[in-house]
Enzyme design. Structure first.
Site, PDB file in Angstrom:
ATOM      1  N   CYS A   2     118.610  64.802  62.047  1.00  0.00           N
ATOM      2  CA  CYS A   2     118.852  63.782  61.135  1.00  0.00           C
ATOM      3  C   CYS A   2     118.876  64.448  59.904  1.00  0.00           C
ATOM      4  O   CYS A   2     118.428  65.441  59.416  1.00  0.00           O
ATOM      5  CB  CYS A   2     117.478  62.745  61.208  1.00  0.00           C
ATOM      6  SG  CYS A   2     117.223  62.024  62.748  1.00  0.00           S
ATOM      7  N   ARG A  27     122.784  69.605  61.192  1.00  0.00           N
ATOM      8  CA  ARG A  27     121.657  69.408  61.709  1.00  0.00           C
ATOM      9  C   ARG A  27     121.655  68.626  62.993  1.00  0.00           C
ATOM     10  O   ARG A  27     120.840  68.496  63.658  1.00  0.00           O
ATOM     11  CB  ARG A  27     120.799  68.743  60.608  1.00  0.00           C
ATOM     12  CG  ARG A  27     120.534  69.444  59.485  1.00  0.00           C
ATOM     13  CD  ARG A  27     119.852  68.729  58.388  1.00  0.00           C
ATOM     14  NE  ARG A  27     118.350  68.467  58.827  1.00  0.00           N
ATOM     15  CZ  ARG A  27     117.474  69.138  58.479  1.00  0.00           C
ATOM     16  NH1 ARG A  27     117.439  70.210  57.744  1.00  0.00           N
ATOM     17  NH2 ARG A  27     116.053  69.029  58.972  1.00  0.00           N
ATOM     18  N   TRP A  75     119.941  61.230  64.502  1.00  0.00           N
ATOM     19  CA  TRP A  75     119.959  61.779  66.004  1.00  0.00           C
ATOM     20  C   TRP A  75     118.895  60.972  66.659  1.00  0.00           C
ATOM     21  O   TRP A  75     117.777  60.976  66.418  1.00  0.00           O
ATOM     22  CB  TRP A  75     119.401  63.277  65.703  1.00  0.00           C
ATOM     23  CG  TRP A  75     119.693  63.831  67.202  1.00  0.00           C
ATOM     24  CD1 TRP A  75     120.643  64.731  67.378  1.00  0.00           C
ATOM     25  CD2 TRP A  75     118.740  64.291  67.910  1.00  0.00           C
ATOM     26  NE1 TRP A  75     120.629  65.603  68.602  1.00  0.00           N
ATOM     27  CE2 TRP A  75     119.327  65.103  68.798  1.00  0.00           C
ATOM     28  CE3 TRP A  75     117.452  64.016  68.226  1.00  0.00           C
ATOM     29  CZ2 TRP A  75     118.577  65.621  70.087  1.00  0.00           C
ATOM     30  CZ3 TRP A  75     116.648  64.435  69.162  1.00  0.00           C
ATOM     31  CH2 TRP A  75     117.254  65.500  70.114  1.00  0.00           C
ATOM     32  N   ASN A 101     113.507  60.443  58.762  1.00  0.00           N
ATOM     33  CA  ASN A 101     113.631  61.788  59.611  1.00  0.00           C
ATOM     34  C   ASN A 101     111.948  61.679  60.338  1.00  0.00           C
ATOM     35  O   ASN A 101     111.313  61.608  59.706  1.00  0.00           O
ATOM     36  CB  ASN A 101     113.705  62.869  59.106  1.00  0.00           C
ATOM     37  CG  ASN A 101     115.445  62.980  58.660  1.00  0.00           C
ATOM     38  OD1 ASN A 101     116.163  62.122  58.895  1.00  0.00           O
ATOM     39  ND2 ASN A 101     115.531  64.050  57.997  1.00  0.00           N
ATOM     40  N   GLY A 102     112.093  62.019  61.625  1.00  0.00           N
ATOM     41  CA  GLY A 102     110.668  62.032  62.268  1.00  0.00           C
ATOM     42  C   GLY A 102     110.572  60.808  63.315  1.00  0.00           C
ATOM     43  O   GLY A 102     111.412  60.362  63.783  1.00  0.00           O
ATOM     44  N   GLU A 481     118.858  85.347  75.445  1.00  0.00           N
ATOM     45  CA  GLU A 481     119.499  85.106  74.212  1.00  0.00           C
ATOM     46  C   GLU A 481     121.171  84.896  74.339  1.00  0.00           C
ATOM     47  O   GLU A 481     121.583  83.565  73.992  1.00  0.00           O
ATOM     48  CB  GLU A 481     119.307  85.999  73.210  1.00  0.00           C
ATOM     49  CG  GLU A 481     120.040  85.543  71.803  1.00  0.00           C
ATOM     50  CD  GLU A 481     119.593  84.115  71.104  1.00  0.00           C
ATOM     51  OE1 GLU A 481     118.703  83.448  71.849  1.00  0.00           O
ATOM     52  OE2 GLU A 481     120.221  83.892  70.287  1.00  0.00           O
ATOM     53  N   LYS A 485     122.971  81.143  74.101  1.00  0.00           N
ATOM     54  CA  LYS A 485     124.082  81.303  73.127  1.00  0.00           C
ATOM     55  C   LYS A 485     125.354  80.508  73.918  1.00  0.00           C
ATOM     56  O   LYS A 485     126.092  79.731  73.285  1.00  0.00           O
ATOM     57  CB  LYS A 485     124.506  82.426  72.551  1.00  0.00           C
ATOM     58  CG  LYS A 485     124.607  82.860  71.270  1.00  0.00           C
ATOM     59  CD  LYS A 485     123.790  82.473  69.966  1.00  0.00           C
ATOM     60  CE  LYS A 485     122.800  81.343  70.156  1.00  0.00           C
ATOM     61  NZ  LYS A 485     121.595  81.524  69.457  1.00  0.00           N
ATOM     62  N   GLU A 488     124.716  76.787  74.924  1.00  0.00           N
ATOM     63  CA  GLU A 488     124.447  75.675  73.950  1.00  0.00           C
ATOM     64  C   GLU A 488     125.992  75.455  73.292  1.00  0.00           C
ATOM     65  O   GLU A 488     126.133  74.262  72.832  1.00  0.00           O
ATOM     66  CB  GLU A 488     123.602  76.141  72.978  1.00  0.00           C
ATOM     67  CG  GLU A 488     123.979  77.256  71.996  1.00  0.00           C
ATOM     68  CD  GLU A 488     122.673  77.325  71.093  1.00  0.00           C
ATOM     69  OE1 GLU A 488     121.917  76.480  70.652  1.00  0.00           O
ATOM     70  OE2 GLU A 488     122.404  78.446  70.505  1.00  0.00           O
ATOM     71  N   HIS A 504     115.483  88.445  94.942  1.00  0.00           N
ATOM     72  CA  HIS A 504     114.337  87.560  95.132  1.00  0.00           C
ATOM     73  C   HIS A 504     114.737  85.909  95.375  1.00  0.00           C
ATOM     74  O   HIS A 504     114.255  85.026  95.234  1.00  0.00           O
ATOM     75  CB  HIS A 504     113.401  87.607  94.355  1.00  0.00           C
ATOM     76  CG  HIS A 504     112.560  88.929  94.530  1.00  0.00           C
ATOM     77  ND1 HIS A 504     112.004  89.434  95.460  1.00  0.00           N
ATOM     78  CD2 HIS A 504     112.698  89.957  93.639  1.00  0.00           C
ATOM     79  CE1 HIS A 504     111.741  90.630  95.372  1.00  0.00           C
ATOM     80  NE2 HIS A 504     111.953  90.959  94.283  1.00  0.00           N
ATOM     81  N   LYS A 604     120.025  71.375  64.381  1.00  0.00           N
ATOM     82  CA  LYS A 604     119.760  72.624  63.914  1.00  0.00           C
ATOM     83  C   LYS A 604     118.109  72.739  63.826  1.00  0.00           C
ATOM     84  O   LYS A 604     117.618  73.913  64.068  1.00  0.00           O
ATOM     85  CB  LYS A 604     120.506  72.793  62.556  1.00  0.00           C
ATOM     86  CG  LYS A 604     120.130  74.173  61.796  1.00  0.00           C
ATOM     87  CD  LYS A 604     120.893  75.321  62.594  1.00  0.00           C
ATOM     88  CE  LYS A 604     120.478  76.459  62.038  1.00  0.00           C
ATOM     89  NZ  LYS A 604     120.678  77.606  63.054  1.00  0.00           N
TER      90      LYS A 604
END
Ligand code: M6R
Length: 609
Positions: A2, A27, A75, A101-102, A481, A485, A488, A504, A604
């Protein structure tokens, strides 16, 4: 996650609001809206989808006149993405418009209370409750109404508010969600992040929890939670505007990948003086370091992956027990901590809700908290006992790249600093580590020289359905990582496994032509990785191997494709091996036509739980 902007001044508000929201697009959002006081009342325009849709409706802001307004990119958390659930949310009587936001955690209880008193709701959002409560408690004094509302709401919020009765003011208040006030000449601003206002001003004030700001064109007044007036210090933002622009690159992600050598230099160079690590900002004394009986690293996503590298470095050099945990788990378990436990919190944004909650939990349990943060003055930085900034400059792309590199660099600095203070590591060994750390920016630049090899490789595999990354020790940490990357931004299913774990279970996933990327830079276990490479090749996998230059020939005999990086101290290897894999993720996503800087469903800065 947001975005909020607000404007009060002499110019038209809507074009600025749209421009500011565009700077916050990174964001993550699924709808956008603005509210402007247009001389007669509050005028709200909002729409589901990209900001360009709203921009089209408003013809760049020209169709919405007025010099006071607020804007938002949403968002979705409570209620699906839709026009009606978008912000601003407006109170029943039309007096208040609110962007938020929140998450208001007790919104249902508050909503039911208002419903019983005849207030009518139109959306499924928690934010509408705030707008409705403001009008419900309003007796002619907006400040007082805000004070009453924040006493009742639980959860996190950054709120921008305008009121039809105060057409020359914007109100702002926050708790556990970032919000800054920008100070201009004859105009003032609110924003959830600096890039939104950087074209207008570099002078900002940061609101602390439950502080309220009232903005008029000629000044801003602040009140504390106790409703007493406050003086706030003014900070000057040091970034230049260009740092938050693409600067000729097609995407922020590529720009930020290429900025890594310079970012590493800024992080490392000022902290090594005359052969010693100097952490001016660190209050932790040598005596306290000696007392540390356990270290935890707590973070989310990419920042967590930095912790996984750190574990190998800490255990090797400091011989201290160490745990690495994702913040959303740590905050709800019962970690055993005491005053001799060091908890290292890693966060690019310094605002991640789970990480912040983990920090508070660690402090509550008596641990000392050191945070590694990129955003200066963020909540995590403010609440830590010690903070080391990564100085990476603004990272705009959702996929973290230069933040990862600089967080790793700070980890190396911390571990070497602690080793230096403990004095157990032989001088020659320490000198070699420092030399490698100082070479890191140049070696990272060398890894960026051969983008074409990676681009070519990506062109052959961008249509793959699944990919697997394998490695051991620090190469496993880098695999985690690299896999994140790729998934996403390209939406390709991918997993990371330790080389030894393959047999395994995961090896059953391999079939003819499955792509496996084997990171084999860690010298001590190179031969073990070669056995793993043979195992996957025997099941039909195609293998890209990444290793150090001295092992190139062996790798060539075992793998289908190779990429070599310079040799460096073992625990620093992920700083180099990740670079071709960031590039690989980028090129794959680009060839698939993905929205690289703003991948679907992601934000973000994840400021809600
Ligand atoms: O701001 P933080 O470092 O606390 O963010 C943590 C994660 O949300 C973040 O690293 C996320 O995983 C990135 N999108 C990864 O590229």
């Amino acid at each position: 996650m947001c975005g909020i902007v607000g404007y009060v001044g002499e110019e038209q508000a809507a074009p600025f609001l749209l421009n500011g929201l565009q700077k916050l697009e990174y964001r993550g959002y699924d709808s956008a809206g603005v509210a402007v006081y247009n001389g007669t009342g509050l005028h709200v325009v909002k729409s589901k989808g990209r900001l360009s849709v709203l921009d089209g409706i408003l013809e760049g802001g020209r169709t919405l006149p007025g010099v006071v307004g607020i804007g938002h990119t949403r968002w979705a958390t409570h209620g699906a993405p839709s026009d009606v659930n978008s912000h601003p949310q407006v109170s029943d009587g039309g007096k208040f418009a609110v962007v938020h936001n929140g998450i208001i955690e007790n919104y249902l209880e508050l909503k039911n209370h208002l419903l019983r008193r005849g207030v009518e709701f139109v959306s499924d959002t928690d934010t509408e409750v705030v707008a409705q409560m403001l009008e419900y408690y309003y007796r002619g004094d907006v400040l007082e109404a805000i004070g009453r509302v924040i006493q009742r709401v639980e959860g996190s919020y950054a709120l921008g508010i305008i009121c039809a009765d105060c057409p020359e003011k914007v109100f702002a208040v926050r708790k556990d969600s970032p919000l800054i006030i920008g100070l201009g000449q004859g105009e003032n601003f609110i924003a959830s992040d600096i890039p939104a206002i950087l074209s207008k001003t570099r002078d900002i004030c940061r609101l602390r929890d439950k502080e309220i700001a009232v903005l008029e064109k000629d000044g801003v007044k602040f009140w504390g939670e106790d409703m007493e007036p406050l003086e706030k210090p003014v900070e000057t933002v040091q970034w230049d505007v260009a740092a938050a622009e693409k600067g000729g690159y097609e995407h922020f992600m590529m720009k930020e990948i290429c900025e890594q050598p310079e970012a590493l230099r800024k992080t490392i160079s000022p902290r090594i003086r005359e052969g010693k690590i100097v952490l001016d900002d660190m209050k932790l004394t040598a005596e306290q370091i000696k007392q540390i009986n356990k270290v935890f690293i707590v973070a989310c996503g990419t920042s967590y992956h930095v912790g996984v590298v750190a574990k190998y470095a800490f255990e090797k050099l400091l011989k201290v027990p160490m745990e690495v945990d994702v913040a959303s788990e740590f905050r709800y378990r019962e970690p055993i901590l005491d005053e001799n436990t060091l908890v290292i919190i890693i966060s690019q944004s310094g605002e991640t809700a789970d990480t912040l909650a983990a920090l508070r939990e660690a402090k509550k349990r008596g641990a000392r908290v050191l945070s590694i943060v990129n955003v200066v003055g963020s909540t995590i930085a403010n609440e830590s006992d010690d903070v080391l900034y990564t100085w990476a400059g603004p990272e705009i792309a959702v996929a973290s790249t230069k933040a990862y590199s600089t967080q790793l660099a700070v980890i190396y600095l911390v571990v070497l600093y602690m080793a230096q203070e403990l004095g157990h590591t032989p001088a020659g060994e320490m000198a070699a580590y420092l030399e490698d750390l100082q070479r890191l920016p140049d070696l990272a630049a060398a890894c960026l020289m051969d983008k074409e090899t990676i681009q070519y490789f990506a062109s052959k595999y961008f249509n793959a359905r699944d990919m697997y990354f394998i490695g051991r020790n620090v190469d496993y940490a880098a695999s985690l990582e690299a896999s994140l990357k790729l998934k996403e931004i390209s939406y390709i299913h991918s997993e990371a496994y330790t080389g030894g774990e393959l047999k395994h279970g995961p090896i059953s996933l391999l079939e003819d032509g499955t792509l496996v990327i084997a990171i084999c830079t860690y010298g001590r276990l190179f031969d073990k990785m070669m056995s793993n490479v043979r195992e996957v090749k025997a099941r039909g996998a195609v293998v890209l191997g990444i290793t150090t230059r001295d092992k190139e020939e062996t790798l060539r005999q075992q793998t289908d494709y190779q990429f070599c990086i310079p040799k460096i101290t073992d625990f620093m290897l992920p700083s180099l091996s990740i670079i071709p894999l960031q590039l690989f993720a980028y090129y794959v996503a680009s060839m698939k036509g993905c929205d690289i800087d703003k991948p679907r469903n992601l934000a973000k800065s994840v400021t809600v739980e």
